[in-house]
Scaffold this active site. Structure first.
Site, PDB file in Angstrom:
ATOM      1  N   SER A  15      38.608  44.423  38.631  1.00 11.94           N
ATOM      2  CA  SER A  15      39.875  44.737  39.419  1.00 11.94           C
ATOM      3  C   SER A  15      40.491  45.914  38.039  1.00 11.94           C
ATOM      4  O   SER A  15      40.325  45.693  36.699  1.00 11.94           O
ATOM      5  CB  SER A  15      40.728  43.208  38.562  1.00 11.94           C
ATOM      6  OG  SER A  15      40.625  41.727  40.086  1.00 11.94           O
ATOM      7  N   HIS A  49      34.645  38.479  46.880  1.00 13.40           N
ATOM      8  CA  HIS A  49      34.567  36.907  45.913  1.00 13.40           C
ATOM      9  C   HIS A  49      35.074  35.050  46.530  1.00 13.40           C
ATOM     10  O   HIS A  49      34.950  35.320  47.894  1.00 13.40           O
ATOM     11  CB  HIS A  49      37.045  36.874  45.287  1.00 13.40           C
ATOM     12  CG  HIS A  49      36.516  38.169  44.455  1.00 13.40           C
ATOM     13  ND1 HIS A  49      37.380  39.663  44.572  1.00 13.40           N
ATOM     14  CD2 HIS A  49      36.947  38.159  42.714  1.00 13.40           C
ATOM     15  CE1 HIS A  49      37.284  39.886  44.062  1.00 13.40           C
ATOM     16  NE2 HIS A  49      37.016  39.853  42.327  1.00 13.40           N
ATOM     17  N   HIS A  83      48.529  39.159  38.273  1.00 14.11           N
ATOM     18  CA  HIS A  83      47.650  40.070  38.805  1.00 14.11           C
ATOM     19  C   HIS A  83      48.194  40.984  38.233  1.00 14.11           C
ATOM     20  O   HIS A  83      47.091  41.641  37.750  1.00 14.11           O
ATOM     21  CB  HIS A  83      47.594  39.761  39.667  1.00 14.11           C
ATOM     22  CG  HIS A  83      46.208  40.961  40.236  1.00 14.11           C
ATOM     23  ND1 HIS A  83      45.206  40.044  39.984  1.00 14.11           N
ATOM     24  CD2 HIS A  83      46.161  41.743  40.972  1.00 14.11           C
ATOM     25  CE1 HIS A  83      44.265  41.507  40.138  1.00 14.11           C
ATOM     26  NE2 HIS A  83      44.731  42.338  41.069  1.00 14.11           N
ATOM     27  N   TYR A 143      36.609  32.843  46.419  1.00 16.86           N
ATOM     28  CA  TYR A 143      37.925  32.789  46.970  1.00 16.86           C
ATOM     29  C   TYR A 143      38.660  33.554  48.102  1.00 16.86           C
ATOM     30  O   TYR A 143      39.783  32.878  48.588  1.00 16.86           O
ATOM     31  CB  TYR A 143      38.871  32.584  45.724  1.00 16.86           C
ATOM     32  CG  TYR A 143      40.025  34.551  45.153  1.00 16.86           C
ATOM     33  CD1 TYR A 143      40.344  34.945  45.965  1.00 16.86           C
ATOM     34  CD2 TYR A 143      39.178  34.684  44.083  1.00 16.86           C
ATOM     35  CE1 TYR A 143      40.849  36.326  45.152  1.00 16.86           C
ATOM     36  CE2 TYR A 143      39.058  35.091  42.886  1.00 16.86           C
ATOM     37  CZ  TYR A 143      40.223  36.579  43.626  1.00 16.86           C
ATOM     38  OH  TYR A 143      40.170  37.864  43.868  1.00 16.86           O
ATOM     39  N   GLU A 144      37.928  34.837  47.961  1.00 15.21           N
ATOM     40  CA  GLU A 144      38.322  35.344  49.352  1.00 15.21           C
ATOM     41  C   GLU A 144      38.224  34.847  51.160  1.00 15.21           C
ATOM     42  O   GLU A 144      38.513  34.772  51.926  1.00 15.21           O
ATOM     43  CB  GLU A 144      38.189  37.213  49.721  1.00 15.21           C
ATOM     44  CG  GLU A 144      38.663  37.000  48.310  1.00 15.21           C
ATOM     45  CD  GLU A 144      38.054  38.970  48.691  1.00 15.21           C
ATOM     46  OE1 GLU A 144      38.535  39.751  49.275  1.00 15.21           O
ATOM     47  OE2 GLU A 144      37.429  39.205  47.974  1.00 15.21           O
ATOM     48  N   MET A 146      36.876  34.968  37.990  1.00 11.93           N
ATOM     49  CA  MET A 146      36.623  34.424  39.191  1.00 11.93           C
ATOM     50  C   MET A 146      35.572  35.274  39.551  1.00 11.93           C
ATOM     51  O   MET A 146      35.239  35.507  40.604  1.00 11.93           O
ATOM     52  CB  MET A 146      38.599  34.851  39.994  1.00 11.93           C
ATOM     53  CG  MET A 146      39.118  33.636  39.284  1.00 11.93           C
ATOM     54  SD  MET A 146      40.656  34.044  40.630  1.00 11.93           S
ATOM     55  CE  MET A 146      41.971  33.042  39.593  1.00 11.93           C
ATOM     56  N   SER A 147      35.048  35.615  39.229  1.00 14.21           N
ATOM     57  CA  SER A 147      33.825  36.689  39.470  1.00 14.21           C
ATOM     58  C   SER A 147      32.017  36.224  38.912  1.00 14.21           C
ATOM     59  O   SER A 147      32.154  35.726  38.156  1.00 14.21           O
ATOM     60  CB  SER A 147      34.272  38.227  40.376  1.00 14.21           C
ATOM     61  OG  SER A 147      34.412  38.851  38.729  1.00 14.21           O
ATOM     62  N   ASN A 197      44.235  39.543  29.568  1.00 11.21           N
ATOM     63  CA  ASN A 197      45.238  38.624  29.231  1.00 11.21           C
ATOM     64  C   ASN A 197      44.448  37.300  28.669  1.00 11.21           C
ATOM     65  O   ASN A 197      43.497  37.182  28.812  1.00 11.21           O
ATOM     66  CB  ASN A 197      46.539  38.114  30.706  1.00 11.21           C
ATOM     67  CG  ASN A 197      45.420  37.219  31.807  1.00 11.21           C
ATOM     68  OD1 ASN A 197      44.715  37.979  32.409  1.00 11.21           O
ATOM     69  ND2 ASN A 197      45.025  36.009  31.467  1.00 11.21           N
ATOM     70  N   ALA A 228      37.999  41.625  34.893  1.00 13.00           N
ATOM     71  CA  ALA A 228      38.858  40.949  33.997  1.00 13.00           C
ATOM     72  C   ALA A 228      39.201  39.703  34.313  1.00 13.00           C
ATOM     73  O   ALA A 228      38.592  39.305  34.994  1.00 13.00           O
ATOM     74  CB  ALA A 228      40.405  42.139  35.027  1.00 13.00           C
ATOM     75  N   HIS A 237      41.737  47.020  44.589  1.00 13.46           N
ATOM     76  CA  HIS A 237      39.737  47.188  44.836  1.00 13.46           C
ATOM     77  C   HIS A 237      40.447  47.724  45.955  1.00 13.46           C
ATOM     78  O   HIS A 237      40.628  47.574  46.894  1.00 13.46           O
ATOM     79  CB  HIS A 237      39.375  45.479  44.702  1.00 13.46           C
ATOM     80  CG  HIS A 237      38.831  45.014  44.059  1.00 13.46           C
ATOM     81  ND1 HIS A 237      37.992  44.220  43.254  1.00 13.46           N
ATOM     82  CD2 HIS A 237      39.849  43.824  43.164  1.00 13.46           C
ATOM     83  CE1 HIS A 237      37.822  43.676  42.995  1.00 13.46           C
ATOM     84  NE2 HIS A 237      39.297  43.481  42.351  1.00 13.46           N
TER      85      HIS A 237
END
Length: 272
Positions: free
Chosen positions: A29, A82, A246, A84-85, A210-211, A234, A112, A60
């Site tokens: 990201s 991902h 995000h 989650y997609e 998350m990746s 963050n 990120a 992306h």
């Protein structure tokens, strides 16, 4: 994993190329800007590649960029897939299988991430020394294809120690301070709760995202050497008393763009 699908995708990519790439780049990201530094680029949208999923996340671009970076032939993913997609682990890691089929020997994977280690600050770059798979799934579950890799791959050096030392040397040479730590992979897409972040700290996590974890597992299964770099975009929930977005992630990666570009280009130019 279907070998024909892998061959279909790598065959299509090979038809577009004059040179064979040796280094793979997975750009997370806000970090896809590195793809714009590639000279004589051949750009291949994911939608054109047989069996490739489609990137659906803001930040992306959803394309391969193949060409020369710092004198080396590279293939860069501007955007990843991902879990989650809604994609299966097989789909998430499909590009790694295709890169291996193309002849890739090394992968630099970037992301990120939220900082768990309280000595970190947003904008820090962290070399990943190890990971914790907290996704409740593994891309190698199912029948193993011995031609693709061993049934039980060793993950004791998931992140190549020689590459980590090399990256540290590069950071020193260009005057950039980098952190080192353990990356925790969660499924997302919700950010972690403060209680979850406290738990992840207790079990040894320094950053969370998350990746990355599925891609690294498959890279090691395929015998590809890995260097991992997290941009701490963050601080994770509960460390600072503020909501997470995000937009903040993209904003921070924009700020560290110059250091990130300098760092990765230096690594690639001198990668053993």
């Amino acid at each position: 994993m279907n070998q024909k699908k892998i061959s279909d995708a790598s065959g299509y990519i090979k038809e577009q190329l004059k040179e064979t790439p040796l280094i793979g780049l997975i750009l997370g990201s806000g970090l896809g800007v590195l793809g714009e530094e590639i000279e004589n680029p051949v750009i291949i949208p994911y939608t054109d590649i047989p069996h490739f999923p489609e990137s659906t996340v803001s930040g992306h671009k959803g394309q391969l960029v193949v060409g020369i970076l710092e004198g080396k032939q590279v293939i860069a993913m501007q955007g990843r897939f991902h879990y989650y997609e809604g994609y299966s682990m097989e789909q998430v890691t499909f590009p790694i299988r295709v890169m291996k089929d193309l002849g890739i020997k090394s992968i630099i994977v970037t992301n990120a991430a939220g900082g768990i280690n309280e000595s970190f600050q947003p904008g820090d770059l962290m070399l990943i020394t190890d990971h914790i798979n907290n996704m409740g799934n593994n891309p190698l579950i199912g029948k193993n294809d011995d031609e693709l890799g061993a049934r039980f791959p060793d993950m004791s050096q998931g992140y190549d120690r020689e590459y980590i030392k090399h990256a540290e040397t590069c950071a020193n040479e260009i005057g950039i301070s980098v952190q080192k730590g353990v990356y925790v992979g969660n499924t997302g897409p919700a950010y972690e709760t403060p209680a979850e972040v406290r738990m992840l700290k207790i079990i040894g996590g320094d950053a969370v995202g998350m990746s990355t974890v599925p891609e690294v597992i498959v890279s090691r299964h395929a015998g590809i050497r890995v260097l991992g770099i997290s941009c701490i975009s963050n601080m994770a929930a509960g460390i600072l008393d503020q909501p997470l977005t995000h937009h903040e992630v993209i904003e921070t990666t924009e700020k560290v763009r110059e250091n990130f570009l300098k760092f990765v280009k230096k690594i690639i130019s001198t990668l053993p």
